[in-house]
Design a protein around this motif. Structure first.
Motif, PDB file in Angstrom:
ATOM      1  N   LEU A  28       0.818  -1.212   0.000  1.00  0.00           N
ATOM      2  CA  LEU A  28       0.000   0.000   0.000  1.00  0.00           C
ATOM      3  C   LEU A  28       0.853   1.263   0.000  1.00  0.00           C
ATOM      4  CD1 LEU A  28      -2.714  -1.068   2.586  1.00  0.00           C
ATOM      5  CD2 LEU A  28      -3.098  -0.633   0.157  1.00  0.00           C
ATOM      6  N   GLN A  47       1.112   3.197  -3.115  1.00  0.00           N
ATOM      7  CA  GLN A  47      -0.168   3.692  -3.643  1.00  0.00           C
ATOM      8  C   GLN A  47      -0.479   3.137  -5.043  1.00  0.00           C
ATOM      9  OE1 GLN A  47       0.861   7.924  -3.089  1.00  0.00           O
ATOM     10  NE2 GLN A  47      -0.679   7.990  -1.475  1.00  0.00           N
ATOM     11  N   LEU A  97      -4.241  -3.582  -6.182  1.00  0.00           N
ATOM     12  CA  LEU A  97      -3.511  -4.382  -5.196  1.00  0.00           C
ATOM     13  C   LEU A  97      -3.796  -5.858  -5.469  1.00  0.00           C
ATOM     14  CD1 LEU A  97      -1.712  -4.165  -2.694  1.00  0.00           C
ATOM     15  CD2 LEU A  97      -3.786  -4.043  -1.296  1.00  0.00           C
ATOM     16  N   LEU A 113      -9.903  -3.228   3.541  1.00  0.00           N
ATOM     17  CA  LEU A 113      -9.485  -2.554   2.305  1.00  0.00           C
ATOM     18  C   LEU A 113     -10.627  -2.537   1.291  1.00  0.00           C
ATOM     19  CD1 LEU A 113      -5.902  -4.081   1.901  1.00  0.00           C
ATOM     20  CD2 LEU A 113      -6.465  -1.729   2.561  1.00  0.00           C
ATOM     21  N   ARG A 152     -13.054   0.080   1.963  1.00  0.00           N
ATOM     22  CA  ARG A 152     -12.555   1.420   1.598  1.00  0.00           C
ATOM     23  C   ARG A 152     -12.369   1.555   0.089  1.00  0.00           C
ATOM     24  NH1 ARG A 152      -9.428   0.298   6.220  1.00  0.00           N
ATOM     25  NH2 ARG A 152      -7.467   0.030   5.091  1.00  0.00           N
ATOM     26  N   THR A 181     -10.792  -0.242  -2.171  1.00  0.00           N
ATOM     27  CA  THR A 181      -9.488  -0.528  -2.764  1.00  0.00           C
ATOM     28  C   THR A 181      -9.667  -1.524  -3.899  1.00  0.00           C
ATOM     29  OG1 THR A 181      -8.470  -0.228  -0.589  1.00  0.00           O
ATOM     30  CG2 THR A 181      -7.141  -1.318  -2.283  1.00  0.00           C
ATOM     31  N   THR A 182      -9.151  -1.208  -5.075  1.00  0.00           N
ATOM     32  CA  THR A 182      -9.256  -2.118  -6.222  1.00  0.00           C
ATOM     33  C   THR A 182      -8.292  -3.283  -6.002  1.00  0.00           C
ATOM     34  OG1 THR A 182      -9.666  -0.184  -7.616  1.00  0.00           O
ATOM     35  CG2 THR A 182      -9.215  -2.274  -8.732  1.00  0.00           C
ATOM     36  N   MET A 183      -8.822  -4.509  -6.032  1.00  0.00           N
ATOM     37  CA  MET A 183      -7.992  -5.669  -5.709  1.00  0.00           C
ATOM     38  C   MET A 183      -8.269  -6.853  -6.623  1.00  0.00           C
ATOM     39  SD  MET A 183      -7.928  -5.681  -1.501  1.00  0.00           S
ATOM     40  CE  MET A 183      -9.675  -5.395  -1.218  1.00  0.00           C
TER      41      MET A 183
END
Length: 262
Positions: A170, A173, A177, A201, A204, A206-208
């Motif tokens: 992280l 940035q 991820l 994550l 929030r 977060t693209t994963m």
């Protein structure tokens, strides 16, 4: 516009065809879970996205920009690959921490090396290092390790080491991820603490992209599920479509076997 588009990705090792024309896209803030038996090509696909392996054919786009095209030699130089790798953060199943560095140093090291490449680093060294330390501490606190900043990997449990690895990824940035079976090296008790961090994550946005054998986790957290077998995408859909109403017999067989073993 999709943040990630993968088109026609193929990968061969000598005469062994591991990936056979992979296509999918991912919107910003979405979570894609890749499932399937070991050897189906999931990890190889993840390594291709991170440029740890070079696809034999295909195109990868991030934010509408082509960052890899197997037919375009201008995108295949080491300089370009190093630059484009920064779009992705990678969390490995075996942690891959530097044993000689503290948790905080493991988290900040890559960004520090990036900063040193900037022409104004020497004149701003103190401020840059203070900012990196601040960011590193905040990230370790966000994964529940604010009290382990000065611990070395051998002083941490497997779950704690994996959380350090997540914070490290992280720190740069990344746009996307990636996780390669992030709990496979952990016992059940430690698995839960890592999954809670990943779930946070996802909350929030977060693209994963997550390669996982944790079916319950994939079902709860993913926006898309991609089932692979023998180097191809057998079925791709929402968790409800894949787990509740699979269309393909191969998908049904895989899920039934998983339920028997669970």
């Amino acid at each position: 516009m999709a943040i990630l588009e993968v088109k026609g990705i193929e990968k061969k090792f000598d005469n062994l065809e591991v990936l056979k024309g992979i296509d999918f896209s991912l919107e910003k803030g979405e979570v894609l879970a890749m499932i399937g038996v070991s050897g189906s090509g999931k990890t190889t696909l993840l390594r291709c996205l991170n440029f740890l392996e070079q696809p034999t054919a295909g195109v990868i786009q991030v934010g509408g920009k082509t960052i890899f095209d197997a037919s375009n030699p201008n995108l295949l130089s080491e300089k370009e690959i190093r630059k484009n790798r920064q779009h992705f953060g990678m969390v490995f199943q075996s942690f891959n921490l530097f044993p000689q560095y503290t948790a905080l140093r493991n988290v900040t090291l890559a960004k520090e090396l990036q900063a040193k490449e900037q022409s104004d680093f020497k004149s701003n060294k103190k401020q840059v290092m203070e900012q990196l330390q601040k960011e590193g501490r905040e990230l370790l606190e966000s994964v529940g390790l604010g009290d382990k900043l000065d611990y070395y990997p051998h002083q941490l449990s497997g779950g704690q080491q994996q959380r350090v690895a997540i914070a490290r990824a992280l720190m740069l940035q990344p746009d996307i991820l990636c996780f390669d079976e992030p709990t496979s090296a952990l016992d059940p008790e430690l698995t839960g603490e890592v999954l809670r961090v990943i779930r946070g994550l996802a909350d929030r946005n977060t693209t994963m992209v997550i390669v996982t054998h944790e079916m319950k986790f994939a079902r709860e957290v993913a926006d898309q599920v991609l089932f692979m077998d023998k180097g191809v995408i057998v079925e791709h859909g929402t968790p409800e479509e894949i787990f509740e109403h699979p269309k393909e017999e191969r998908t049904r067989q895989f899920l039934e076997r998983y339920l028997e073993e669970a």
